[in-house]
Design an enzyme around this catalytic site. Structure first.
Site, short mmCIF file in Angstrom:
data_model
loop_
_atom_site.label_atom_id
_atom_site.label_comp_id
_atom_site.label_asym_id
_atom_site.label_seq_id
_atom_site.Cartn_x
_atom_site.Cartn_y
_atom_site.Cartn_z
N TYR A 1 25.33 35.72 32.47
CA TYR A 1 26.44 36.69 33.08
C TYR A 1 27.01 37.30 31.92
O TYR A 1 27.14 38.39 31.86
CB TYR A 1 27.59 35.73 34.08
N GLY B 1 24.62 39.41 29.83
CA GLY B 1 24.21 40.62 30.58
C GLY B 1 25.34 41.56 30.34
O GLY B 1 24.88 42.93 30.35
N VAL C 1 40.87 30.15 42.48
CA VAL C 1 41.97 30.55 43.51
C VAL C 1 41.29 30.38 44.88
O VAL C 1 41.89 29.56 45.79
CB VAL C 1 42.28 31.90 43.19
N GLY D 1 42.18 20.05 33.58
CA GLY D 1 42.90 20.95 34.17
C GLY D 1 43.88 21.50 33.11
O GLY D 1 44.92 22.52 33.51
N GLN E 1 42.78 23.73 30.88
CA GLN E 1 42.16 24.76 30.37
C GLN E 1 43.03 25.89 31.23
O GLN E 1 43.91 25.81 32.14
CB GLN E 1 40.78 25.20 30.79
#
Ligand code: NAD
Ligand code: UDP
Length: 324
Positions: free
Chosen positions: A143, A146, A186, A205, A207
């Protein structure tokens, strides 16, 4: 104008198609339906200015259009890692095909790039001048790299062939029409909280991410597309920065849920922090995000509540069919 939106049946793409139609444009939505859903664009199908094409951007195509928004590419880690070679092909061959078309029909083209081009950033917040810290051989590379080569192609087609290009570096965006099972934070948290399940916190948690509501992003994308001579990348995101733990607490509160959190291992190469420097967008586009996280989450929770209620009604009907 006649405008092509690739990936138009996806989360951001469907909001963009809606907005462009509302402005009076003709919209061609091109999608291979990998992560896109027909239900996202269902209300648009009756509009005589809307056209839907099932097509894969890795195959060439020629359409007479004035503008191209190239959004085709799975965006959530579980989807882009499902077939990483295909993800690379989508970003590289898809970009070449769309740029080839833009060159041939003299269309302006906007590429949906990403904050992932900064990788696990060593500069914080991230300005456009930062070149990033990307692992070229990891699980996220299909990803990240790319999208980086897609930016290279945009700049080279602009310099070499004078194609009129725009590059949007999009930071985490959320809102109605995210897929409930696509693994992004989310949608995961909202669905878990609504089901009363533990929220899955990866790592400690701590980050951070910056979350932009989809309407703000669509506004920024259209402004960028319609601003002249802006070929350098532009960060688009909400600079409000939250730890993932804070996000979990906020979602639980808004859902009025009794869920707790459970800690799971941090995925490989998960960036530790991310926050856009949006100075360029403010200056060049006169744009600022307007929807705070709390308000955006409320709208997103309302959407998922309806979607989940509908799903459970449908499965009840299937189990107890009404015979007339
Ligand atoms: P999404 O997965 O909901 O939408 C992507 C769309 O592209 C889907 O409709 C999918 O079916 C389609 N698609 C995928 N591969 C294709 C192919 N080969 N040919 C044709 N269609 C194809 O994701 P999204 O969140 O709406 O993201 C849209 C774009 O914005 C993507 O390019 C993504 O990389 C970029 N982006 C999104 C975010 C975010 O937070 N949502 C952040 C940064 C960048
Ligand atoms: N994350 C999490 N629990 C989840 C899904 C994601 O803690 O159920 C974390 C993930 O590790 C990352 C952050 O939330 O640190 C954002 O993840 P997402 O996949 O939404 O976006 P990206 O990592 O691409 O920014």
């Amino acid at each position: 104008m006649r405008i092509l939106v690739t990936g138009g049946a996806g989360f951001i793409g469907s909001h963009l198609c809606e907005r462009l139609l509302n402005e009076g444009n003709e919209v061609i939505c091109l999608d291979n339906f990998f992560t896109g859903r027909r239900e996202n664009i269902l209300p648009l199908l009756d509009n005589h200015r809307f056209e839907l094409l099932r097509h894969d951007v890795i195959e060439p195509i020629l359409l007479e259009v004035d503008q191209i928004y190239n959004l085709a590419c799975p965006a959530s880690p579980i989807h882009y890692q499902y077939n990483p070679v295909k993800t690379v092909k989508t970003s590289v061959m898809g970009m070449i095909n769309m740029l080839g078309m833009a060159k041939r029909v003299r269309a302006r083209i906007l590429q949906a790039s990403t904050s992932e081009v900064y990788g696990d950033p060593l500069v914080h917040p991230q300005p456009e001048e930062y070149w990033g810290n990307v692992n070229p051989i990891g699980l996220r590379s299909c990803y990240d790299e790319g999208k980086r080569i897609a930016e290279t192609l945009m700049m080279d087609y602009h310099r070499q062939n004078k194609v009129d290009t725009r590059i949007a570096r999009i930071f985490n965006t959320y809102g109605p029409r995210m897929l409930e099972n696509d693994g992004r934070v989310v949608s995961n948290f909202v669905v878990q909280a609504l089901h009363g399940e533990s929220l899955t916190l990866y790592g400690a948690g701590d980050q951070t991410r910056s979350f932009c509501y989809v309407d703000d992003l669509v506004e920024a994308l259209t402004r960028l597309m319609n601003t002249d001579k802006l070929h350098e990348p532009v960060n688009l995101g909400n600079p409000g920065e939250f730890t993932i733990k804070q996000l979990a607490e906020e979602v639980i509160r808004i859902c009025g849920s009794k869920s707790d959190v459970k800690y799971l291992p941090l995925p490989q190469d998960d960036p530790k922090q991310r926050k856009p420097d949006i100075g360029r967008a403010q200056q060049m586009l006169g744009w600022n995000p307007t929807i705070p996280l709390r308000d955006g989450l409320e709208k997103t929770v309302a959407f998922f509540r309806t979607r989940l209620d509908l799903r459970s009604e449908l499965s009840n009907l299937r189990m107890n069919p009404v015979h007339t």
